[in-house]
Design an enzyme around this catalytic site. Structure first.
Site, mmCIF file in Angstrom:
data_model
loop_
_atom_site.group_PDB
_atom_site.id
_atom_site.type_symbol
_atom_site.label_atom_id
_atom_site.label_comp_id
_atom_site.label_asym_id
_atom_site.label_seq_id
_atom_site.Cartn_x
_atom_site.Cartn_y
_atom_site.Cartn_z
ATOM 1 N N HIS A 22 -8.839 1.709 0.488
ATOM 2 C CA HIS A 22 -8.897 0.709 -0.584
ATOM 3 C C HIS A 22 -10.325 0.227 -0.829
ATOM 4 C CE1 HIS A 22 -4.564 0.687 -0.846
ATOM 5 N NE2 HIS A 22 -4.487 0.484 0.462
ATOM 6 N N SER A 80 0.841 -1.203 0.000
ATOM 7 C CA SER A 80 0.000 0.000 0.000
ATOM 8 C C SER A 80 0.872 1.248 0.000
ATOM 9 C CB SER A 80 -0.969 -0.035 1.184
ATOM 10 O OG SER A 80 -1.904 1.012 1.107
#
Length: 334
Positions: free
Chosen positions: A220, A112
């Site tokens: 996300h 990420s």
């Protein structure tokens, strides 16, 4: 080769290094702790200069936040994303300086937020551009978290297919989606609290254990999707160079070399699934036998134990201090 922290460090043989196939991995949010990067910036002028640059670019007191906290201020997205990225970059600076000049890295990847440090390490972005991007990303995601509150929950003990079936069957208000595919049986779901609550019973009935994460936003997921076009526009004037070594991207779990495509992937990454398990499986399939987590804590090293198949031997190392750097170097040479 002399190393920056003491005279008793093992010298790493270039021949030994080049017998390994190495992947360098960078952690993201959730790995932070008070004191991260402190020893490197206090003992290494290049690391200190890198942190000073981060403070200037991001206009934040990152050294104080990393070293002193308090944790509630450090963990705000607007502060945490630059702080972890700067720490990852500092740790990479220390490791890179300690390795032989011709040591080869087969792959870079970051979980990420950690993907930005991977792009920096692979030569896609310069230090200033990397820091500008994470400062903007953190501000945009902080904005979306306040406008569209949500949550994230880890699901243990179920495979990705089972969780996808349960999540996809949800038809109520709000949204829920798979956010992180971390290991074969550790998946994070993200969305509105009502939707997360609604799918929990089905996940438990299927044999899963659900753990609520201490976050107030649904990263996300569609809840932060409004940040994507704004971030894409912000990146328009930033050059993405061809990686000097392959980077496997979160969005695709694949390599990419085209700068404009990479920009699009980094924008969409905010609201897209993190395909971490697929990334590590692809590296293993290509013969990577040494993984070095570069940055705070050992979250990725812990995931590695759950991904590597039984009977497959890999060396899994981590660097976030002079002590762990020396331990890493010793194991590389052993």
């Amino acid at each position: 080769m002399s190393l920056p922290f003491g005279e008793d460090n093992p010298a790493i043989s270039p021949k030994r290094m080049n017998c390994m196939k190495i992947a360098v991995l960078f952690p993201g949010q959730g790995s932070q702790y008070i004191g991260m990067s402190q020893a490197f910036i206090e003992n290494d002028p290049e690391c200190a200069a890198l942190m000073a640059l981060a403070e200037d670019v991001c206009e934040l007191p990152l050294t104080a936040l990393c070293v002193e906290g308090p944790m509630e201020e450090l963990t705000r997205s607007v502060n945490l994303q630059p702080a972890i990225t700067a720490t990852n970059m500092v740790c990479w600076q220390a490791l890179r300086s300690a390795l032989p000049a011709d040591a080869e890295v087969a792959y870079f990847a970051g979980h990420s937020l950690g993907e930005y440090a991977a792009l920096y390490a692979a030569g896609v972005l310069g230090a200033e551009e990397t820091l500008r991007l994470v400062a903007k990303r953190g501000a945009l995601m902080d904005r979306e978290g306040q406008l569209h509150p949500g949550g994230m929950r880890a699901v243990l003990g179920l495979d990705i297919g089972t969780i996808e079936q349960i999540v996809d069957a949800y038809v109520g208000e709000g949204c829920v989606t798979v956010a992180n595919h971390n290991t074969p049986q550790q998946i994070v779901i993200s969305g509105t609290v009502a939707a997360l609550d609604a799918v929990d019973p089905a996940l438990v009935e299927a044999g899963g254990k659900v753990i609520a994460l201490n976050v107030s936003s649904g990263n996300h997921s569609p809840l932060v999707a409004d940040a994507v076009p704004d971030f894409s526009a912000f990146m328009a004037d930033i050059k993405f160079s061809t990686p000097v070594q392959p980077v496997l991207f979160n969005v695709s779990a694949a390599e990419e070399k085209d700068g404009e495509i990479m920009k699009g992937m980094m924008a969409s990454q905010i609201a897209s699934r993190v395909r971490w398990c697929e990334i590590i499986e692809k590296m293993l399939a290509d013969g990577v036998d040494t993984f070095i987590e570069v940055g705070p804590k050992t979250v990725l090293k812990g995931m590695m134990r759950k991904i590597v198949p039984r009977g497959v031997k890999v060396l899994s190392l981590q660097v976030d201090s002079p002590e762990t750097l020396q331990a890493c170097l010793a194991k590389l040479e052993a």
